[in-house]
Write an enzyme that holds these catalytic residues in place. Structure first.
Site, PDB file in Angstrom:
ATOM      1  N   ARG A  61      36.603  46.775  40.134  1.00  0.00           N
ATOM      2  CA  ARG A  61      36.367  45.336  40.255  1.00  0.00           C
ATOM      3  C   ARG A  61      35.752  44.776  38.976  1.00  0.00           C
ATOM      4  NH1 ARG A  61      32.055  43.779  42.290  1.00  0.00           N
ATOM      5  NH2 ARG A  61      31.953  45.253  44.005  1.00  0.00           N
ATOM      6  N   TYR A 114      46.102  19.631  38.372  1.00  0.00           N
ATOM      7  CA  TYR A 114      46.616  20.443  39.483  1.00  0.00           C
ATOM      8  C   TYR A 114      45.795  20.210  40.764  1.00  0.00           C
ATOM      9  CZ  TYR A 114      48.090  24.777  41.840  1.00  0.00           C
ATOM     10  OH  TYR A 114      48.581  25.702  42.729  1.00  0.00           O
ATOM     11  N   ASP A 186      43.792  24.228  30.686  1.00  0.00           N
ATOM     12  CA  ASP A 186      44.736  24.960  31.525  1.00  0.00           C
ATOM     13  C   ASP A 186      46.098  24.862  30.834  1.00  0.00           C
ATOM     14  OD1 ASP A 186      46.634  25.747  33.395  1.00  0.00           O
ATOM     15  OD2 ASP A 186      45.565  24.896  35.103  1.00  0.00           O
ATOM     16  N   LYS A 210      52.878  32.033  37.015  1.00  0.00           N
ATOM     17  CA  LYS A 210      53.988  31.170  36.622  1.00  0.00           C
ATOM     18  C   LYS A 210      54.780  31.789  35.461  1.00  0.00           C
ATOM     19  CE  LYS A 210      52.007  28.643  39.742  1.00  0.00           C
ATOM     20  NZ  LYS A 210      51.034  27.596  39.409  1.00  0.00           N
TER      21      LYS A 210
HETATM   22  C1  PLP Z   1      49.783  27.232  39.817  1.00  0.00           C
HETATM   23  C2  PLP Z   1      48.797  26.574  38.927  1.00  0.00           C
HETATM   24  C3  PLP Z   1      47.429  26.885  39.007  1.00  0.00           C
HETATM   25  C4  PLP Z   1      46.873  27.850  40.024  1.00  0.00           C
HETATM   26  O1  PLP Z   1      47.326  29.130  39.812  1.00  0.00           O
HETATM   27  P1  PLP Z   1      47.443  30.223  41.000  1.00  0.00           P
HETATM   28  O2  PLP Z   1      47.847  31.449  40.275  1.00  0.00           O
HETATM   29  O3  PLP Z   1      48.453  29.706  41.970  1.00  0.00           O
HETATM   30  O4  PLP Z   1      46.081  30.296  41.601  1.00  0.00           O
HETATM   31  C5  PLP Z   1      46.578  26.240  38.147  1.00  0.00           C
HETATM   32  N1  PLP Z   1      47.018  25.337  37.244  1.00  0.00           N
HETATM   33  C6  PLP Z   1      48.328  25.029  37.152  1.00  0.00           C
HETATM   34  C7  PLP Z   1      48.757  24.030  36.124  1.00  0.00           C
HETATM   35  C8  PLP Z   1      49.256  25.621  37.984  1.00  0.00           C
HETATM   36  O5  PLP Z   1      50.559  25.289  37.895  1.00  0.00           O
END
Ligand code: PLP
Length: 393
Positions: A61, A114, A186, A210
């Site tokens: 962890r 988001y 992000d 993604k």
């Molecule tokens: C999907 C997404 C997240 C969250 O990511 P997860 O892996 O689903 O927790 C955060 N920011 C953006 C821009 C996203 O597309």
């Protein structure tokens, strides 16, 4: 009869882990290290590992080889000092907020961020006494107006969803730096094509679920930045059980191997589709940072290198027309995620922005007729042919 230590009984033989297979050559690709625990040689070794004086791991962890490999690679790609791998993009985002902010602090969040990040800031953080305001990431002046004496973090997305607005990271970073506040970006929509740290950002986050994973088969988050911020975030992520696991880290490393060719191909397909949608009579509006009609085309042209990304949004005006296109696109699935090798569709009004009525959507520049397309690696003429048929529906 007692057995000699060198010839243990079957039960003992079964129970004990084998020694690692001896090999004077190393594997070409990383192995998956599933061990939850790593055995220190003695008590002094535990001290050295715990104090960071010896390299290695104790408990998964807190760290394990596959996460370390992925974190190192992501840090290098983003030009950062260090990185940490989290259980999801939200795990990485939550870890940033909860590490950098304490009771009474204030965070500035870009409008249109988001949905789950916005929910974290507006619904969860107030329970810990952390306040927020919104600002417009494409209009740097609005950042200056939102700053408060207790502002401790500015949070933006390189490219927003579903309007694909582009943050003016250079100017936002300059203003944040002058105020002594870290800027977290992000960068989920723009891996490789944008390196926010080069533009002055402090921390960069990815949902590796993604584009980085790229195959819709893992959930993971990445955070990179200066060691002095990553170290306490690692401790917090481990304390909250938000660190990523070996198998998904390994899958993400495998995804990364092809990220550059995937981004290049997807961006090329996306630009071509966007240009064609823009001229198509049945599409009311097309949103893509690589179109001259995009409000931040100039910023995007400076910020993004080697393409404008895989995301294209079209507005068909009404929910009924959006529904007809989704039904009509037989080969292109409705799948509310993004970044897959195949093209997928999302309908923000019923998924990411669910629960908002037409008026609330309109206030954000959105409509029930919007479809967000995550463009994949297919042959462009196949994609266009299917959209042409779908749009006639
Ligand atoms: C999907 C997404 C997240 C969250 O990511 P997860 O892996 O689903 O927790 C955060 N920011 C953006 C821009 C996203 O597309």
């Amino acid at each position: 009869m007692p057995t000699e230590a060198t010839t243990p009984n079957e039960a003992t033989l079964c129970a004990r882990a084998p020694m690692p297979a001896e090999s004077s050559s190393r594997p070409l690709v990383p192995s998956i290290d599933l061990s939850v625990v790593f055995c220190p040689a003695d008590l002094d070794h535990v001290d050295a590992l715990s104090d960071g004086k010896a390299a290695g791991f104790i408990y998964a962890r807190d760290g394990h080889p596959n996460a370390a490999q992925l974190a190192l690679k992501m840090a290098r790609l983003e030009g950062a000092e260090a990185g940490v791998i989290c259980a999801s993009g939200m795990g990485a985002i939550a870890s940033v907020f909860l590490t950098l902010l304490s009771q009474g602090d204030h965070v500035l969040l870009a409008k249109g961020t988001y949905g789950k990040t916005t929910a974290l800031v507006t619904r969860q953080l107030p329970r810990w006494g952390i306040n927020h305001d919104f600002f417009d990431a494409s209009d740097a002046a609005s950042l200056g107006q939102g700053l408060k004496p207790k502002t401790r973090l500015v949070f933006v997305e390189t490219v927003s969803n579903p309007l694909l607005r582009v943050a003016d990271i250079d100017t936002l970073a300059k203003l944040s730096r002058e105020a002594g506040i870290p800027l977290a970006v992000d960068n989920t929509f723009a891996p490789l094509i944008c390196r926010p740290i080069e533009h002055g950002a402090t921390l960069v986050i990815h949902s590796a679920t993604k584009m980085i994973g790229g195959h819709s088969d893992l959930t993971l988050g990445v955070l990179v930045g200066p060691g002095e911020l990553i170290e306490p975030t690692k401790v917090l992520a481990s304390t909250l059980g938000q660190t990523g696991n070996p198998f998904e880290s390994w899958l993400a490393l495998r995804g990364l191997a092809t990220l550059s060719v995937r981004m290049e191909r997807a961006s090329r397909n996306a630009l071509e589709l966007a240009r064609r949608f823009e001229k198509h009579g049945k599409v009311d509006r097309t949103f893509y940072p690589g179109l001259e009609s995009h409000p931040e085309f100039a910023i995007a042209s400076k910020l993004l290198k080697g393409g404008f990304g895989a995301m294209v949004t079209i507005d068909l005006g009404t929910r009924e027309r959006a529904a007809r296109l989704i039904r009509g696109l037989k080969g292109i699935p409705f799948a509310p995620s993004l970044g897959d090798v195949q093209t997928t569709l999302s309908h923000p009004a019923t998924t990411s922005h669910r629960g908002q009525d037409a008026q609330q959507l309109a206030a954000q520049g959105m409509s029930e007729g919007m479809i967000r397309i995550s463009v994949g690696l297919e042959e462009i003429e196949d994609l266009w042919g299917e959209f042409l048929v779908g749009l006639e529906n």
